[in-house]
Design a protein around this motif. Sequence first.
Motif: not given
Length: 295
Positions: A53-56, A225-227, A234-239, A241-242
């Motif tokens: 998931d992170l690599l994607q 986050a809106f789009l 994306t990577m910032p969203q994954w970070i 959330s983690s």
Amino acid sequence: MPIGNRLFMGVGFFFLYAPILSLIIYSFNESRLVTVWGGFSLKWYQVLMNDADLLQAAGLSFKIAFLSASLAVVLGTIAGFVLARFGRFKGHSLFAGLTTAPMVMPEVIVGLSMLLLFVALQTGLGCSADESSGLLSRLGCWAFGERGMVTIWIGHTTLCMAYVAVLVQSRLRELDRSLEDAAMDLGCHPFKVFFVITIPVISQALVSGWLLSFTLSLDDYVLTAFLSGPGSTTMPQWIFSSIRLGLTPEINALATIVIVVVTVFVVVSNRLMLSAQAKRDRAMQAAFSSGGKTA
């Protein structure tokens, strides 16, 4: 340099880079606790490489950043050229304001407005229906039917092109137009002058704008986050959330890889720009020298 200036410079660099250095060191930590050193280990890089998931998410972020930076340089260069070379045409102030608006407006407002735009496009194109009639309608539904990579790409390009336009505009205003005038006096077409003379001279501004756009797109969270939609994390969203579940050395390992990749990219680009600039300077000196001897 006086000792006081050296001291303040050292404190400033330490304040900026000590957290980054600490992050890199703790990415090799054996312990799961990021603040407790448990010995040197590479296991978190192995965990990172096995996290699909992170690599994607990272791959999607780098892909969007590359596409956004490339398109932003094209559109920003056109906008900056128009603002710098077309004089005070009718609507100049409006065009300049619209070009730089995404740079000064809060990203929350930009993201919300673009979200409403894409929702209106989905409704207008009839994307909610089972089948869309017409080629343009089908293409529109393919691009805007579901929020994902295309919508994020458009949003990031809109944001980044404002920065590129400002850089290109300022560089063109400082440019000595005698080279362009001389080329046109010798019969060179304006389009050829732009691609053969102007683009190479402002190449440093273009590369700087591309690197800045790449970094802004790679780091953006609010607009994304809106789009974004399901399956387009994306990577910032994954970070972000983690981090809610607790910071782990795996995130430190990811940040270290990003830092290394961006640093190498910036250093190589800087070296190439300096080499190209030195080559152009030598060519101009040789041209002036030959012209003086001829005269």
